[in-house]
Structures are given as structure tokens and as C-alpha cells.
Write an enzyme that holds these catalytic residues in place. Structure first.
Site, PDB file in Angstrom:
ATOM      1  N   HIS A  51       0.878  -1.163   0.000  1.00 35.93           N
ATOM      2  CA  HIS A  51       0.000   0.000   0.000  1.00 35.93           C
ATOM      3  C   HIS A  51       0.917   1.215   0.000  1.00 35.93           C
ATOM      4  CE1 HIS A  51      -2.841  -2.948   1.974  1.00 35.93           C
ATOM      5  NE2 HIS A  51      -3.530  -2.512   0.942  1.00 35.93           N
ATOM      6  N   ASP A  54       2.320   1.653   3.321  1.00 34.64           N
ATOM      7  CA  ASP A  54       3.310   0.650   3.748  1.00 34.64           C
ATOM      8  C   ASP A  54       4.692   1.152   3.317  1.00 34.64           C
ATOM      9  OD1 ASP A  54       1.425  -1.341   4.615  1.00 34.64           O
ATOM     10  OD2 ASP A  54       1.157  -2.009   2.535  1.00 34.64           O
ATOM     11  N   GLU A 176      -9.181  -4.306  -8.402  1.00 37.56           N
ATOM     12  CA  GLU A 176      -9.399  -5.538  -7.622  1.00 37.56           C
ATOM     13  C   GLU A 176     -10.846  -5.533  -7.115  1.00 37.56           C
ATOM     14  OE1 GLU A 176      -6.793  -6.051  -4.223  1.00 37.56           O
ATOM     15  OE2 GLU A 176      -7.863  -7.827  -3.557  1.00 37.56           O
ATOM     16  N   GLU A 212      -8.949 -11.673  -6.839  1.00 36.40           N
ATOM     17  CA  GLU A 212      -8.738 -12.321  -5.540  1.00 36.40           C
ATOM     18  C   GLU A 212      -9.744 -13.458  -5.413  1.00 36.40           C
ATOM     19  OE1 GLU A 212      -7.789 -10.280  -1.922  1.00 36.40           O
ATOM     20  OE2 GLU A 212      -9.101 -11.613  -0.778  1.00 36.40           O
ATOM     21  N   HIS A 215     -12.692 -12.896  -3.040  1.00 37.45           N
ATOM     22  CA  HIS A 215     -13.643 -11.896  -3.505  1.00 37.45           C
ATOM     23  C   HIS A 215     -14.579 -12.498  -4.565  1.00 37.45           C
ATOM     24  CE1 HIS A 215     -10.659  -8.400  -2.384  1.00 37.45           C
ATOM     25  NE2 HIS A 215     -10.958  -9.179  -1.360  1.00 37.45           N
ATOM     26  N   ASP A 250     -14.865 -11.709   4.734  1.00 34.96           N
ATOM     27  CA  ASP A 250     -13.693 -12.004   3.894  1.00 34.96           C
ATOM     28  C   ASP A 250     -12.645 -12.719   4.754  1.00 34.96           C
ATOM     29  OD1 ASP A 250     -11.713 -11.946   1.996  1.00 34.96           O
ATOM     30  OD2 ASP A 250     -11.479  -9.776   1.978  1.00 34.96           O
ATOM     31  N   ASP A 252      -9.724 -14.630   3.791  1.00 32.99           N
ATOM     32  CA  ASP A 252      -8.298 -14.659   3.419  1.00 32.99           C
ATOM     33  C   ASP A 252      -7.582 -15.900   3.956  1.00 32.99           C
ATOM     34  OD1 ASP A 252      -8.508 -12.230   2.009  1.00 32.99           O
ATOM     35  OD2 ASP A 252      -8.104 -11.048   3.800  1.00 32.99           O
ATOM     36  N   ASP A 285      -2.835 -13.225  -0.878  1.00 34.27           N
ATOM     37  CA  ASP A 285      -3.425 -12.266   0.074  1.00 34.27           C
ATOM     38  C   ASP A 285      -4.088 -13.093   1.178  1.00 34.27           C
ATOM     39  OD1 ASP A 285      -4.191  -9.995   1.332  1.00 34.27           O
ATOM     40  OD2 ASP A 285      -5.504  -9.248  -0.254  1.00 34.27           O
TER      41      ASP A 285
HETATM   42  C1  XUL Z   1      -9.190  -6.367   0.801  1.00 32.84           C
HETATM   43  C2  XUL Z   1      -8.028  -6.733   0.049  1.00 32.84           C
HETATM   44  C3  XUL Z   1      -6.890  -5.792   0.107  1.00 32.84           C
HETATM   45  C4  XUL Z   1      -6.291  -5.511  -1.201  1.00 32.84           C
HETATM   46  C5  XUL Z   1      -5.118  -4.572  -1.170  1.00 32.84           C
HETATM   47  O1  XUL Z   1     -10.143  -7.338   0.876  1.00 32.84           O
HETATM   48  O2  XUL Z   1      -7.979  -7.788  -0.538  1.00 32.84           O
HETATM   49  O3  XUL Z   1      -5.915  -6.336   0.932  1.00 32.84           O
HETATM   50  O4  XUL Z   1      -5.831  -6.693  -1.764  1.00 32.84           O
HETATM   51  O5  XUL Z   1      -5.466  -3.312  -0.852  1.00 32.84           O
HETATM   52 MN    MN Z   2      -6.621  -8.647  -2.021  1.00 27.03          MN
END
Ligand code: XUL
Ligand code: MN
Length: 346
Positions: A51, A54, A176, A212, A215, A250, A252, A285
Site C-alpha cells: 500500500h 506501507d 481488484e 482475488e 472476492h 472475507d 483470506d 493475500d
Molecule cells: C481487501 C483486500 C486488500 C487488497 C489490497 O479485501 O484484498 O488487501 O488486496 O489493498
Molecule cells: Mn486482495
């Protein structure tokens, strides 16, 4: 199947997270950026994603000169470690300016802030020698549909993207999509939406996407179809592999952890489309579980990559000829079992 890719791997500093959730505090102590970079290198990954804050912490309080010197110092640290910067993403969802959205806020001052911050993010990307900006449009949506005009919001998204494309003639923007969280409904929930918006922008060939897995699953889609669709357009420029156990927050999760077959099909789609041949990275991610002890802190990253590599072997050793014959005979019951037995190791 296209020529065999040698995959390169990537994660972000936020993927070594401390375990907080909406109901409780952290469960692991915070670590420095340098420690995270060392871990990335020790695990044998090739790149880091960022980011903007970051790369330059507290970015909003810093001058352009500070942004330049801090980005250049970071680039040197990355070069010394032999690690590339994969992308930079403007973190537009933390600031008090973007409570009601960033590019699509009802407040023109907030929209101006969002665009200026995005242009600074492009500056950082240039200093870090990547042409890729990722746009996760976190707050571009609504909790209450009547609070915004959808058509106007789509126009504002195009205006913001056009400003970024105009600011830098080389930059590529990867959208994204995510259908919800933090918003009830997001304006660009799927890859189809992202690629359609790209066509309205002033240089559509520089607007692509990042898929992703979680997502796509949250949108009720199979991520492997999203991969095939994006790659048909030549627009899959990055990837956040992970996993998701159904329609809930979400998660992850580590890649393949909830549904190995869905993970296998994603790898198969990447293989048949030649993902990575133009230098794209496979990024994870993924987040550690809240229960993970500090001494096991990197397992989710290492495990995701190990699963990915094993699934590449599984994709390459899948009996495609037999599968084609079963398809021709419409014997999908046997095809189903062949896939399961291949994944179970026969
Ligand atoms: C949010 C997500 C973020 C993006 C990067 O769900 O996936 O981490 O990948 O900003
Ligand atoms: Mn992501």
C-alpha cells in the site's frame, strides 16, 4: 496447454498481521517492516506488494520531498535484498476524508483528496520501479442505496481513473473487485464490471484487473472462470490467491484450505492461459488465523505456496486426453471421479 510458466511469488506486509478482528485485539506483537522483508526473503519469495502507506508511513503528513527520499530509501533496501516491488495500492479507506467513499464520495473535497493521494501513489510506484497500481475500491459503494446516485458514481470512477492515466503515460491500473465488505454493495463487484469500466476510460488498454479468489467466491462466482475471462482480454495483471469458506466475512484463508478442487481449477486456468509469461506474480493475500502463535506466524504464506506448487504438478499431470474423451462421451460422472482421485493421489 501453453508453455510452462516458472511462477514468481509475492505477498504484502499486511499478510503478516497481528490477529485483531472486530471482536478482539491483536494476539501477536507487531513486527517491523525490516523483519517482514527478511521473512519474505527467507521464505524464498520474489517480490513484495505495497500500500502507499506501507511504503511511506503517515503519507498524508509528508511532503513530496519526504515521499521521494523515503521511497528511494525503501527501493535501496529492496534492491539490497534482491526483492522487487510488485505493485503499489492507494489505501483510500483509512482517512477521515474518505468515510463516505473516496472517488465516489458525495463530498467534492473528499474526491479531490482521493485523486491527489492516488497521484502520489503513482509517484511512489515510479520510485519503486513498478508500473502497476492496484485499486481495491473499498468504500466505493453504499450502505444505503438512496445515499448515492449509481450512474454518477460510475462516471466519477471513470473520471478518477482518467486522471491517473493522464498523470502518468506508462502506469497500468489493476482494479481488484470485491462485492461487499466494508460496503453493503460495491460498485465494481466482479471482473466483468472492472473490465467494462475500463472500456469507458481514456486508455482502456492500461486498465485491467486483479483477481482475488475470496472476492470472487463472495460474489458467488468460481474464481477459475474469472481467471479465464480476464485472461481472454489479456488483462489479468495480478492475482491474490487465497480461500474462502462460503458467503461470510472475507476470510483470506490459505490457498486451497477451504476447497482444494476450486484451488486446483484456478491453477489449471492459470496454466492454460500462460499466467506469468509476461512477468506477472502469484501473490497470496492470506492472513494467519487469530489463533496462530508467533512461532508459526509465516505458515499460512509458506503453506499457500506449497499448495500452489503441488497443484501446478497436479494440473500438469492431469490426464487431459482421458478428460477430453470423457467430455466427448458426456461422461461427466466419471470425469468428476477422475478429478477427485487425481487430487487424492489415486
Ligand atoms: C481487501 C483486500 C486488500 C487488497 C489490497 O479485501 O484484498 O488487501 O488486496 O489493498
Ligand atoms: Mn486482495
Amino acid at each position: 496447454m501453453s508453455k510452462k510458466s516458472q511462477y514468481k511469488f509475492c505477498f504484502g506486509p499486511w499478510n503478516i498481521s497481528e490477529g485483531q478482528d472486530p471482536y478482539g485485539p491483536t494476539t501477536r506483537p507487531a513486527q517491523s517492516f525490516d523483519w517482514k522483508l527478511d521473512q519474505l526473503k527467507k521464505l524464498g519469495f520474489d517480490a513484495m506488494m505495497f500500500h502507499d502507506d506501507d511504503a511511506v508511513p503517515d503519507i498524508d503528513g509528508k511532503s513530496d520531498a519526504q515521499l521521494r527520499s523515503e521511497s528511494k530509501a525503501l527501493k535501496k533496501r529492496l534492491d539490497d535484498a534482491g526483492i522487487a516491488a510488485e505493485m503499489v495500492a492507494p489505501r483510500l479507506w483509512f482517512s477521515p476524508n474518505t468515510i463516505d467513499g473516496a472517488y465516489t464520495s458525495n463530498d467534492p473535497k473528499a474526491r479531490k483528496y482521493a485523486i491527489e493521494r492516488s497521484l502520489r501513489c503513482i509517484d511512489i510506484a515510479n520510485y519503486l520501479d513498478t508500473d502497476l497500481i492496484v485499486l481495491w475500491l473499498a468504500r466505493e459503494g453504499t450502505y444505503l442505496r438512496e445515499s448515492k446516485n449509481g450512474r454518477r458514481s460510475f462516471e466519477l470512477l471513470v473520471e478518477a481513473i482518467d486522471k491517473m492515466l493522464g498523470y502518468d503515460k506508462k502506469v497500468r491500473l489493476a482494479i481488484e473487485p470485491k462485492p461487499n465488505e466494508p460496503m453493503d454493495h460495491a460498485y465494481l463487484p466482479t471482473i466483468g464490471h472492472a473490465l467494462a469500466i475500463a472500456q469507458l476510460c481514456k486508455d482502456p488498454k492500461r486498465v485491467g484487473c486483479l483477481i482475488e479468489s475470496a472476492h470472487a467466491i463472495l460474489a458467488g462466482l468460481d474464481p477459475s472462470d474469472e481467471i479465464d475471462f480476464a485472461m481472454l482480454f489479456g488483462k489479468l495483471w495480478s492475482l491474490h490467491l487465497n480461500d474462502q469458506n462460503g458467503l461470510k466475512f472475507d476470510q483470506d484463508k490459505p490457498f486451497g484450505s477451504a476447497n482444494l478442487r476450486v484451488a486446483f481449477n484456478q491453477v489449471r486456468a492459470l496454466e492454460r492461459n500462460g499466467y506469468g509469461e509476461d512477468g506477472e506474480f502469484v501473490c497470496f493475500d492470506v492472513h494467519p488465523f487469530r489463533t496462530t502463535k508467533p512461532e508459526h506466524w509465516l505458515a499460512h504464506l509458506d503453506n499457500s505456496r506449497r499448495t500452489f506448487i503441488k497443484l501446478v504438478e497436479k494440473a500438469r499431470s492431469f490426464d487431459e486426453k482421458n478428460a477430453r474423451e470423457l467430455v466427448a462421451d458426456r461422461n461427466y460422472a466419471e470425469l468428476d471421479q477422475v478429478v477427485l482421485e487425481h487430487l487424492m493421489g489415486d
